[in-house]
Design a protein around this motif. Structure first.
Motif, mmCIF file in Angstrom:
data_model
loop_
_atom_site.group_PDB
_atom_site.id
_atom_site.type_symbol
_atom_site.label_atom_id
_atom_site.label_comp_id
_atom_site.label_asym_id
_atom_site.label_seq_id
_atom_site.Cartn_x
_atom_site.Cartn_y
_atom_site.Cartn_z
ATOM 1 N N LYS A 29 -1.023 4.167 5.614
ATOM 2 C CA LYS A 29 -2.073 5.202 5.517
ATOM 3 C C LYS A 29 -2.974 5.071 4.283
ATOM 4 O O LYS A 29 -4.194 5.122 4.398
ATOM 5 C CB LYS A 29 -1.494 6.639 5.527
ATOM 6 C CG LYS A 29 -0.547 6.929 6.660
ATOM 7 C CD LYS A 29 -1.278 7.347 7.916
ATOM 8 C CE LYS A 29 -0.344 7.864 8.985
ATOM 9 N NZ LYS A 29 0.085 6.886 9.955
ATOM 10 N N ASP A 57 6.863 3.510 16.264
ATOM 11 C CA ASP A 57 6.627 3.305 17.701
ATOM 12 C C ASP A 57 7.621 2.276 18.249
ATOM 13 O O ASP A 57 7.537 1.092 17.932
ATOM 14 C CB ASP A 57 5.184 2.810 17.896
ATOM 15 C CG ASP A 57 4.887 2.437 19.339
ATOM 16 O OD1 ASP A 57 5.739 2.702 20.209
ATOM 17 O OD2 ASP A 57 3.807 1.864 19.586
ATOM 18 N N GLY A 79 -0.007 1.564 8.919
ATOM 19 C CA GLY A 79 0.921 2.692 8.943
ATOM 20 C C GLY A 79 1.200 3.257 7.560
ATOM 21 O O GLY A 79 1.705 4.384 7.427
ATOM 22 N N ALA A 82 6.214 -0.935 19.619
ATOM 23 C CA ALA A 82 5.362 -1.804 18.778
ATOM 24 C C ALA A 82 5.769 -3.266 18.976
ATOM 25 O O ALA A 82 6.959 -3.595 18.966
ATOM 26 C CB ALA A 82 5.487 -1.415 17.304
ATOM 27 N N ASN A 127 9.003 0.765 12.046
ATOM 28 C CA ASN A 127 7.830 1.262 12.763
ATOM 29 C C ASN A 127 8.242 2.489 13.570
ATOM 30 O O ASN A 127 9.346 2.528 14.125
ATOM 31 C CB ASN A 127 7.280 0.167 13.693
ATOM 32 C CG ASN A 127 5.860 0.436 14.113
ATOM 33 O OD1 ASN A 127 5.561 1.477 14.680
ATOM 34 N ND2 ASN A 127 4.981 -0.509 13.831
ATOM 35 N N GLY A 164 11.407 4.520 13.185
ATOM 36 C CA GLY A 164 11.359 5.762 12.416
ATOM 37 C C GLY A 164 10.113 5.838 11.565
ATOM 38 O O GLY A 164 9.352 4.862 11.457
ATOM 39 N N VAL A 198 -1.879 -11.241 4.968
ATOM 40 C CA VAL A 198 -1.000 -12.270 5.541
ATOM 41 C C VAL A 198 -1.438 -12.484 6.984
ATOM 42 O O VAL A 198 -1.617 -11.527 7.720
ATOM 43 C CB VAL A 198 0.473 -11.791 5.521
ATOM 44 C CG1 VAL A 198 1.359 -12.730 6.316
ATOM 45 C CG2 VAL A 198 0.975 -11.645 4.084
ATOM 46 N N GLY A 199 -1.619 -13.703 7.398
ATOM 47 C CA GLY A 199 -1.952 -13.934 8.801
ATOM 48 C C GLY A 199 -2.849 -15.129 9.020
ATOM 49 O O GLY A 199 -2.977 -15.986 8.151
ATOM 50 N N GLN A 200 -3.460 -15.098 10.199
ATOM 51 C CA GLN A 200 -4.300 -16.226 10.624
ATOM 52 C C GLN A 200 -5.414 -16.505 9.632
ATOM 53 O O GLN A 200 -5.668 -17.641 9.261
ATOM 54 C CB GLN A 200 -4.887 -15.877 11.992
ATOM 55 C CG GLN A 200 -5.588 -17.023 12.665
ATOM 56 C CD GLN A 200 -6.124 -16.572 14.023
ATOM 57 O OE1 GLN A 200 -5.530 -15.751 14.707
ATOM 58 N NE2 GLN A 200 -7.247 -17.121 14.409
ATOM 59 N N SER A 246 1.977 -3.393 13.209
ATOM 60 C CA SER A 246 2.194 -3.374 14.664
ATOM 61 C C SER A 246 2.714 -4.715 15.198
ATOM 62 O O SER A 246 3.398 -4.755 16.208
ATOM 63 C CB SER A 246 0.901 -2.998 15.383
ATOM 64 O OG SER A 246 -0.109 -3.943 15.093
ATOM 65 N N GLY A 285 1.407 -2.199 6.450
ATOM 66 C CA GLY A 285 0.233 -2.245 7.321
ATOM 67 C C GLY A 285 -0.496 -0.915 7.325
ATOM 68 O O GLY A 285 -0.301 -0.091 6.420
ATOM 69 N N SER A 333 -0.700 -6.380 5.918
ATOM 70 C CA SER A 333 -1.376 -6.991 7.069
ATOM 71 C C SER A 333 -2.787 -7.342 6.580
ATOM 72 O O SER A 333 -3.262 -6.781 5.605
ATOM 73 C CB SER A 333 -1.392 -6.032 8.259
ATOM 74 O OG SER A 333 -1.929 -4.780 7.902
ATOM 75 N N ARG A 334 -3.421 -8.226 7.249
ATOM 76 C CA ARG A 334 -4.728 -8.788 6.843
ATOM 77 C C ARG A 334 -4.578 -9.787 5.698
ATOM 78 O O ARG A 334 -5.150 -10.859 5.756
ATOM 79 C CB ARG A 334 -5.751 -7.719 6.439
ATOM 80 C CG ARG A 334 -6.118 -6.790 7.560
ATOM 81 C CD ARG A 334 -7.205 -7.397 8.427
ATOM 82 N NE ARG A 334 -7.509 -6.530 9.565
ATOM 83 C CZ ARG A 334 -8.443 -6.783 10.457
ATOM 84 N NH1 ARG A 334 -9.181 -7.867 10.342
ATOM 85 N NH2 ARG A 334 -8.626 -5.981 11.451
ATOM 86 N N ALA A 378 0.467 -7.660 15.402
ATOM 87 C CA ALA A 378 -0.631 -8.352 16.099
ATOM 88 C C ALA A 378 -0.453 -9.859 15.959
ATOM 89 O O ALA A 378 0.081 -10.341 14.960
ATOM 90 C CB ALA A 378 -1.974 -7.930 15.504
ATOM 91 N N PHE A 433 7.820 6.827 5.973
ATOM 92 C CA PHE A 433 7.840 7.685 4.780
ATOM 93 C C PHE A 433 9.202 8.345 4.592
ATOM 94 O O PHE A 433 9.548 8.772 3.495
ATOM 95 C CB PHE A 433 6.725 8.738 4.865
ATOM 96 C CG PHE A 433 5.364 8.097 4.855
ATOM 97 C CD1 PHE A 433 4.861 7.530 3.686
ATOM 98 C CD2 PHE A 433 4.626 7.988 6.023
ATOM 99 C CE1 PHE A 433 3.627 6.896 3.687
ATOM 100 C CE2 PHE A 433 3.392 7.360 6.029
ATOM 101 C CZ PHE A 433 2.883 6.812 4.847
#
Ligand SMILES: Cc1cc2nc3c(=O)[nH]c(=O)nc-3n(C[C@H](O)[C@H](O)[C@H](O)COP(=O)(O)OP(=O)(O)OC[C@H]3O[C@@H](n4cnc5c(N)ncnc54)[C@H](O)[C@@H]3O)c2cc1C
Length: 308
Positions: free
Chosen positions: A209, A273, A207, A276, A271, A288, A234-236, A252, A205, A231-232, A254, A291
Motif C-alpha cells: 500500500k 488472496d 499489497g 493469487a 498474500n 492472510g 525485480v523482474g523482466q 500477485s 508489492g 515488485s517492478r 505476474a 499487516f
C-alpha cells in the motif's frame, strides 16, 4: 586445456563472495585460474585466493578504488588477456561486471555470454537463461578469447581440494582517458545488501500500500540479514535475483515479476488472496493479511535467530 582469467572485484577492500563462486566454478571444471584485479598491493589476498586454487594473481596498479572508469579499466584488461594468451575470461554479472566485460569483449572482438548459470570452459559452452527465463540455452563461444559473466548465487563457494600459493605479477596501468567523470558516489542504505547478490530477499508489492509500510519488511530483513526488494524493481525489466530464499509479500506473481526471481531456491508467498498466481509458484504460502502476518512472523523469526 584452456587458460583462464577470473576478474576479481573488491568491495571495501574485500574479495566479493561472488568472485569465490567464480573460482569454485573454475576448480570444479578441473582447472586453475589467473586472478586479475585492480589493486596496488594484492599481498593480502594471496591466502584467500590460494585456498580457491588460484595459480597467479595479476595486480593492475594505479587504478584502485571506486573511480573505476570502465572505459579505462577495459583497455587494461584487454591488453592483459591478449598478452597472457587467456582463452577464457570470466567476471560476475554484477552492475560493475555488466558495465566492464562487454567493453573488454568489444576491444578484443571476442564473444561474450552474459548472465550464465554454468560454463564448460573446455568446450567453450555457456548455459544461460534467455527470453526472460523461458528457455535455458547452451551457447557455444568460438575464437581466440571467450568471455562470460556469471549470475551471482548460482554456485556455493568451495575451497579447492589442494590450496596454492599464487605468485603476484604487477602490471602498472598505462594512462587511459576516461570518457566519463564520476562526480559523486551516493551510498545505498547503510548496511543493506545488494539485491542481485543477496542470499535472502524480503520483497514487497502493491499489497504493501504505502512506502512507509516497507518498514515491516526492513524489520524482517534486518532479522534475517536479507535485502529488501519490490515488485517492478525485480523482474523482466527490473533486476534478476537468485537468492536462496525469496519472501514475496503482497505480490500477485505476474509473469514479468516471476521472470526475475524464478530461480530463487525457495519462494515463500504472503498474500490475502488464495487465488493469487504467486501461490502456484511458491514453495510455501501464507494466506492472510500481510499487516497481521508480518509482525507475528518477524517476532517468531527473531526468536529462532536468537536461538530461543
Ligand atoms: C512490459 C512490462 C514489463 C514489466 N516488468 C516488470 C518487472 O520487471 N517486474 C515486475 O514486478 N513487474 C513488471 N511488470 C508489471 C507486472 O505485469 C505487474 O503489474 C506487477 O508485477 C504487479 O506487481 P504487484 O504484484 O506488486 O501488484 P499487484 O498485481 O497489484 O498485486 C498485489 C497483490 O497484493 C495482494 N494484497 C493486497 N493487499 C494485501 C494485504 N493486506 N495482505 C496480503 N496481500 C495483499 C493482492 O491480493 C495482490 O495479489 C511489467 C509489465 C509490463 C507490461
Amino acid at each position: 586445456m584452456s587458460s583462464l582469467g577470473v576478474y576479481i572485484e573488491l568491495k571495501e577492500g574485500k574479495v566479493k563472495k561472488t568472485n569465490l563462486e567464480l573460482l569454485t566454478l573454475v576448480h570444479q571444471n578441473g582447472q586453475s585460474a589467473t586472478a586479475i584485479m585492480f589493486a596496488d598491493d594484492a599481498g593480502g589476498y594471496v591466502e584467500e585466493l590460494g585456498a580457491y586454487g588460484v595459480e597467479q594473481i595479476i595486480q593492475i596498479t594505479g587504478l584502485e578504488g571506486p573511480n573505476s572508469y570502465p572505459e579505462v579499466r577495459s583497455g587494461q584488461l584487454a591488453e592483459i588477456i591478449k598478452e597472457q594468451g587467456l582463452s577464457d575470461f570470466i567476471g560476475t554479472h554484477s552492475a560493475h561486471g555488466k558495465d566492464l566485460l562487454p567493453r573488454v569483449a568489444a576491444r578484443l572482438g571476442a564473444p561474450l555470454a552474459t548472465d550464465c548459470i554454468g560454463v564448460d570452459f573446455e568446450q567453450g559452452v555457456a548455459t544461460k537463461p534467455m527470453y526472460a527465463g523461458k528457455v535455458i540455452a547452451q551457447v557455444k563461444l568460438t575464437g581466440r578469447h571467450r568471455l562470460y559473466t556469471m549470475r551471482p548465487n548460482t554456485i556455493t563457494p568451495e575451497k579447492a581440494a589442494a590450496g596454492t600459493t599464487p605468485k603476484i605479477k604487477t602490471v602498472a596501468a598505462t594512462a587511459g582517458t576516461p570518457l566519463s567523470q564520476i562526480k559523486e558516489i551516493v551510498k545505498g542504505v547503510a548496511g543493506r545488501i545488494d539485491l542481485t547478490e543477496a542470499q535472502i530477499i524480503v520483497s514487497g508489492g502493491r499489497g504493501m500500500k504505502d512506502k512507509e509500510n516497507f518498514k515491516l519488511l526492513e524489520e524482517m530483513a534486518d532479522c534475517l540479514g536479507a535485502a529488501v526488494g519490490a515488485s517492478r524493481a525485480v523482474g523482466q525489466t527490473g533486476k534478476t535475483v537468485n537468492p536462496v530464499l525469496y519472501i514475496a509479500c503482497g505480490i500477485s506473481g505476474a509473469i514479468q515479476h516471476f521472470a526475475g526471481m524464478k530461480t530463487s531456491k525457495v519462494i515463500v508467498a504472503i498474500n490475502k488472496d488464495p487465488e493469487a498466481p504467486i501461490f502456484k509458484k511458491a514453495d510455501f504460502g501464507i494466506v492472510g493479511d500481510l499487516f497481521k502476518v508480518l509482525p507475528v512472523l518477524t517476532e517468531e523469526l527473531k526468536k529462532v535467530m536468537k536461538g530461543d
